[in-house]
Write a protein that holds these residues in place. Sequence first.
Motif, short mmCIF file in Angstrom:
data_model
loop_
_atom_site.label_atom_id
_atom_site.label_comp_id
_atom_site.label_asym_id
_atom_site.label_seq_id
_atom_site.Cartn_x
_atom_site.Cartn_y
_atom_site.Cartn_z
N ARG A 194 -14.15 11.45 -47.75
CA ARG A 194 -12.77 10.95 -47.58
C ARG A 194 -11.97 11.81 -46.61
N GLU A 195 -12.66 12.62 -45.82
CA GLU A 195 -12.05 13.41 -44.74
C GLU A 195 -10.97 14.37 -45.23
N VAL A 196 -11.12 14.88 -46.42
CA VAL A 196 -10.10 15.76 -46.99
C VAL A 196 -9.93 17.02 -46.14
N GLY A 197 -11.05 17.59 -45.66
CA GLY A 197 -10.95 18.80 -44.85
C GLY A 197 -10.15 18.59 -43.58
N ALA A 205 -19.85 17.53 -43.00
CA ALA A 205 -20.61 18.51 -43.78
C ALA A 205 -19.69 19.25 -44.74
N GLY A 206 -20.27 19.67 -45.87
CA GLY A 206 -19.58 20.51 -46.83
C GLY A 206 -20.42 21.74 -47.08
N GLU A 208 -12.15 22.95 -37.78
CA GLU A 208 -11.42 21.98 -36.97
C GLU A 208 -12.20 20.67 -36.85
N LEU A 209 -13.52 20.76 -36.99
CA LEU A 209 -14.37 19.58 -36.94
C LEU A 209 -14.47 18.88 -38.29
N GLY A 210 -13.71 19.36 -39.25
CA GLY A 210 -13.63 18.69 -40.54
C GLY A 210 -14.57 19.20 -41.61
N SER A 239 -15.12 23.70 -46.44
CA SER A 239 -15.75 25.01 -46.60
C SER A 239 -15.14 25.75 -47.77
N THR A 240 -16.00 26.25 -48.65
CA THR A 240 -15.55 27.06 -49.79
C THR A 240 -16.40 28.33 -49.85
#
Length: 312
Positions: free
Chosen positions: A113-116, A254-255, A274-276, A279-280
């Motif tokens: 859902r493009e949250v990043g 990617a996550g 910036e590319l979405g 990251s945690t």
Amino acid sequence: MAPEKPTLYLLDNFHPEVIKYCEENFTAILPGTPEHANWRQDARFLLVRSSRLTAEDIQSCPKLIAIGKQGVGIEKIDAVACSKQGIEIFNTPGVNARAVAEMVLSLTMAVAREVGRINTRQTQGVLVPKETCSGLILSQKTVGIIGMGNIGKIVAQIFRGAFDAEVVAYDPFLPLDAWSDISHTRLSSIPDLLKVSDVVTIHVPLTENTRNMISLSEFQIMKRNAILINAARGGIVNESDLEIALRERLIFGAGLDCHEEEPPSKERYEKLWELGVVSTPHVGAATEQTQIETGTTAARRVLEFYQTQAQS
């Protein structure tokens, strides 16, 4: 007269419940106490969470016979040096599986859902009209699981239940009848899995064989709307190639809960963010319940080892 408690040196900070367990069952030597400075010379038992133990550290511990390691990964402990000195390592496989599997779900949903990307733009003060957003539906998609251990199995169950997903899996080490209770297709190679998967999630240790397992050639195989999740170890995914894959739109997103640099810094990862990329900082097992369970289990395994040794 109560039996003498074994002495356990804690090299890291642990949840208060873990410390309580240690103090009830051991003579616990905590960081910051005067005795702790002598752990190399005196320790027979260690409990570690994130500390690195090099071959030199191990060689400087003449009395050491067992290490309890909170969590699964032992890559920060020189296992070869421990083996040479007959030192046992007790980690906690399976204890954090549920927490990590739920983290995989969180990352996948956030990427889909493009949250990043949306969150990054909004925190920079950019207005994000909903018309500019276009995520993915995960229902009845195919999830490809690399590594069929404890975590991978729970991921399969979650995605089957939440999304009625098709599950494909790859693991060259497990018998063919593994996961007999989960509807899935067992594939014989990673490329075969990458070709058909809408979500690819990695659950293998970092070894010489798995380092850079997912690089540019693998991204070129994947679906253009595929999502990659790494909640295993940094280094399995080639991060430079991931940036290329995202810029060239070889995959959707990617996550990452695991990075080559941990915790991940803005200086190194700003381009991916910036590319979405969602990251945690390796927090898959960072729930209170999991921290208590993994820390206590590691200490208990050391205690059981001590008790077995005392009885022999």
